[in-house]
Scaffold this active site. Sequence first.
Site, PDB file in Angstrom:
ATOM      1  N   ASN A   9     -26.224  -1.142 -42.924  1.00 38.92           N
ATOM      2  CA  ASN A   9     -26.762   0.208 -43.143  1.00 38.92           C
ATOM      3  C   ASN A   9     -25.585   1.187 -43.127  1.00 38.92           C
ATOM      4  O   ASN A   9     -25.035   1.474 -42.073  1.00 38.92           O
ATOM      5  CB  ASN A   9     -27.762   0.509 -42.002  1.00 38.92           C
ATOM      6  CG  ASN A   9     -28.254   1.942 -42.033  1.00 38.92           C
ATOM      7  OD1 ASN A   9     -28.047   2.680 -42.998  1.00 38.92           O
ATOM      8  ND2 ASN A   9     -28.927   2.353 -40.958  1.00 38.92           N
ATOM      9  N   TRP A  10     -25.231   1.652 -44.302  1.00 42.12           N
ATOM     10  CA  TRP A  10     -24.057   2.539 -44.394  1.00 42.12           C
ATOM     11  C   TRP A  10     -24.333   3.942 -43.864  1.00 42.12           C
ATOM     12  O   TRP A  10     -23.416   4.731 -43.711  1.00 42.12           O
ATOM     13  CB  TRP A  10     -23.583   2.632 -45.855  1.00 42.12           C
ATOM     14  CG  TRP A  10     -22.889   1.403 -46.362  1.00 42.12           C
ATOM     15  CD1 TRP A  10     -22.732   0.200 -45.714  1.00 42.12           C
ATOM     16  CD2 TRP A  10     -22.234   1.244 -47.633  1.00 42.12           C
ATOM     17  NE1 TRP A  10     -22.043  -0.678 -46.497  1.00 42.12           N
ATOM     18  CE2 TRP A  10     -21.715  -0.072 -47.684  1.00 42.12           C
ATOM     19  CE3 TRP A  10     -22.037   2.071 -48.735  1.00 42.12           C
ATOM     20  CZ2 TRP A  10     -21.015  -0.557 -48.797  1.00 42.12           C
ATOM     21  CZ3 TRP A  10     -21.348   1.583 -49.832  1.00 42.12           C
ATOM     22  CH2 TRP A  10     -20.839   0.288 -49.861  1.00 42.12           C
ATOM     23  N   LYS A  11     -25.596   4.260 -43.661  1.00 44.78           N
ATOM     24  CA  LYS A  11     -25.970   5.620 -43.234  1.00 44.78           C
ATOM     25  C   LYS A  11     -25.363   6.631 -44.210  1.00 44.78           C
ATOM     26  O   LYS A  11     -25.257   6.333 -45.397  1.00 44.78           O
ATOM     27  CB  LYS A  11     -25.567   5.868 -41.778  1.00 44.78           C
ATOM     28  CG  LYS A  11     -26.083   4.755 -40.868  1.00 44.78           C
ATOM     29  CD  LYS A  11     -25.996   5.080 -39.405  1.00 44.78           C
ATOM     30  CE  LYS A  11     -26.562   3.914 -38.600  1.00 44.78           C
ATOM     31  NZ  LYS A  11     -26.590   4.158 -37.171  1.00 44.78           N
ATOM     32  N   HIS A  96     -36.097   4.261 -39.243  1.00 47.02           N
ATOM     33  CA  HIS A  96     -34.874   4.192 -38.425  1.00 47.02           C
ATOM     34  C   HIS A  96     -34.940   5.294 -37.364  1.00 47.02           C
ATOM     35  O   HIS A  96     -35.457   6.380 -37.622  1.00 47.02           O
ATOM     36  CB  HIS A  96     -33.642   4.389 -39.322  1.00 47.02           C
ATOM     37  CG  HIS A  96     -32.369   4.097 -38.598  1.00 47.02           C
ATOM     38  ND1 HIS A  96     -31.780   5.007 -37.752  1.00 47.02           N
ATOM     39  CD2 HIS A  96     -31.592   2.986 -38.559  1.00 47.02           C
ATOM     40  CE1 HIS A  96     -30.691   4.459 -37.235  1.00 47.02           C
ATOM     41  NE2 HIS A  96     -30.550   3.237 -37.710  1.00 47.02           N
ATOM     42  N   GLU A  98     -32.828   7.304 -36.310  1.00 43.34           N
ATOM     43  CA  GLU A  98     -32.237   8.594 -36.713  1.00 43.34           C
ATOM     44  C   GLU A  98     -33.230   9.400 -37.552  1.00 43.34           C
ATOM     45  O   GLU A  98     -33.266  10.620 -37.485  1.00 43.34           O
ATOM     46  CB  GLU A  98     -30.918   8.343 -37.468  1.00 43.34           C
ATOM     47  CG  GLU A  98     -29.809   7.962 -36.496  1.00 43.34           C
ATOM     48  CD  GLU A  98     -28.742   7.050 -37.066  1.00 43.34           C
ATOM     49  OE1 GLU A  98     -28.605   6.941 -38.295  1.00 43.34           O
ATOM     50  OE2 GLU A  98     -28.032   6.413 -36.254  1.00 43.34           O
ATOM     51  N   GLU A 168     -34.277  -2.117 -32.617  1.00 37.74           N
ATOM     52  CA  GLU A 168     -33.060  -1.333 -32.409  1.00 37.74           C
ATOM     53  C   GLU A 168     -33.254  -0.393 -31.223  1.00 37.74           C
ATOM     54  O   GLU A 168     -33.802   0.715 -31.375  1.00 37.74           O
ATOM     55  CB  GLU A 168     -32.776  -0.479 -33.652  1.00 37.74           C
ATOM     56  CG  GLU A 168     -32.485  -1.284 -34.889  1.00 37.74           C
ATOM     57  CD  GLU A 168     -31.515  -0.527 -35.798  1.00 37.74           C
ATOM     58  OE1 GLU A 168     -30.472  -1.098 -36.117  1.00 37.74           O
ATOM     59  OE2 GLU A 168     -31.785   0.632 -36.145  1.00 37.74           O
ATOM     60  N   GLY A 174     -24.915   2.995 -32.197  1.00 33.79           N
ATOM     61  CA  GLY A 174     -23.700   3.792 -32.324  1.00 33.79           C
ATOM     62  C   GLY A 174     -23.021   4.099 -31.001  1.00 33.79           C
ATOM     63  O   GLY A 174     -22.143   4.961 -30.939  1.00 33.79           O
ATOM     64  N   SER A 214     -25.091  -1.460 -32.164  1.00 28.31           N
ATOM     65  CA  SER A 214     -23.731  -1.825 -31.756  1.00 28.31           C
ATOM     66  C   SER A 214     -23.401  -3.302 -31.951  1.00 28.31           C
ATOM     67  O   SER A 214     -22.654  -3.896 -31.156  1.00 28.31           O
ATOM     68  CB  SER A 214     -23.460  -1.388 -30.302  1.00 28.31           C
ATOM     69  OG  SER A 214     -23.484   0.025 -30.223  1.00 28.31           O
ATOM     70  N   GLY A 235     -24.744  -1.075 -38.302  1.00 29.48           N
ATOM     71  CA  GLY A 235     -24.337   0.256 -38.746  1.00 29.48           C
ATOM     72  C   GLY A 235     -22.817   0.340 -38.828  1.00 29.48           C
ATOM     73  O   GLY A 235     -22.194  -0.130 -39.781  1.00 29.48           O
ATOM     74  N   GLY A 236     -22.200   0.922 -37.800  1.00 28.33           N
ATOM     75  CA  GLY A 236     -20.753   1.181 -37.794  1.00 28.33           C
ATOM     76  C   GLY A 236     -19.899   0.017 -38.284  1.00 28.33           C
ATOM     77  O   GLY A 236     -19.004   0.195 -39.119  1.00 28.33           O
TER      78      GLY A 236
HETATM   79  P1  PGA Z   1     -24.737   0.704 -35.102  1.00 26.63           P
HETATM   80  O1  PGA Z   1     -26.022   1.193 -35.920  1.00 26.63           O
HETATM   81  O2  PGA Z   1     -24.470  -0.717 -35.516  1.00 26.63           O
HETATM   82  O3  PGA Z   1     -23.640   1.655 -35.500  1.00 26.63           O
HETATM   83  O4  PGA Z   1     -25.085   0.809 -33.662  1.00 26.63           O
HETATM   84  C1  PGA Z   1     -27.106   0.323 -36.140  1.00 26.63           C
HETATM   85  C2  PGA Z   1     -28.186   1.051 -36.871  1.00 26.63           C
HETATM   86  O5  PGA Z   1     -28.378   2.250 -36.660  1.00 26.63           O
HETATM   87  O6  PGA Z   1     -28.890   0.456 -37.709  1.00 26.63           O
END
Ligand code: PGA
Length: 257
Positions: A9-11, A96, A98, A168, A174, A214, A235-236
């Site tokens: 997930n590149w966000k 998600h 966010e 999640e 993050g 993470s 994500g990251g």
């Molecule tokens: P993260 O994000 O790997 O940076 O913790 C995961 C996500 O939000 O899907």
Amino acid sequence: MRKPLIVGNWKMNKTSSEARVFLREFAQSHNGSSQAEVVIAPPFTALESVRTALGSSSWIALGAQDLHWEKQGAFTGEISGPMLRDLGCSYVIIGHSERRTLFGERDADVQKKVRAALACGLFPILCVGESLTEREAGQTEVVITNQLSAALDRLTDNDLGTVTIAYEPVWAIGTGRAATTDQAVEVHHSIRTFLSKGWNTGAASAMRVLYGGSVSPQNAALLLNASGIDGALVGGACLNPDSFATIISAAKPKSVH
Ligand code: PGA
């Protein structure tokens, strides 16, 4: 066997030209054969360039990070399922944390989005997870069960079988503080129990339940080998080609229990 699924997930990261550079570097980091199914979910603006760079026979599928529940109309700024299909997406991330916390997305919206995705042939990746306060109050299971019941309300067995769940924990996203395997396995187990109570066992046990929060090259093998964890939503660490390649290589198929 459930084939593991690794979703990047590149966000809100990478322009379309940066996306092309990423894919060039990724092709050097990864040999292209994987025991996992892999999805890249770039921002809407990079979908076209990622699709072109991957090519039509790619082993990597394309995903979107969100969709609107209507097919078309006066919804300024929104993107619909048919638009995503037209761009070659086969998956879409829905709910998600966010979206829920920063953009006020409610369970009722998540439910409409899941139905909209299914109606146009997109595979939903439904995110659920508790906040730290909820976990500390012993509410984890109830929070997750409520999110699942709202989002999956009245889905048929066939529809359910095409949904992927991503557990999640909000406090792990993050933060560099992933859930321990014990914490993740416990919640994955309760998600499976919830699914097998509400739907045909065949459909429920074929579904993949991913872990996200993470995930890194350092902890991926441990998490992905744990019982009931069928892949990762990353994500990251997916923004770096080497890290993403290492995480993909850590995924191995598991027997269905
Ligand atoms: P993260 O994000 O790997 O940076 O913790 C995961 C996500 O939000 O899907």
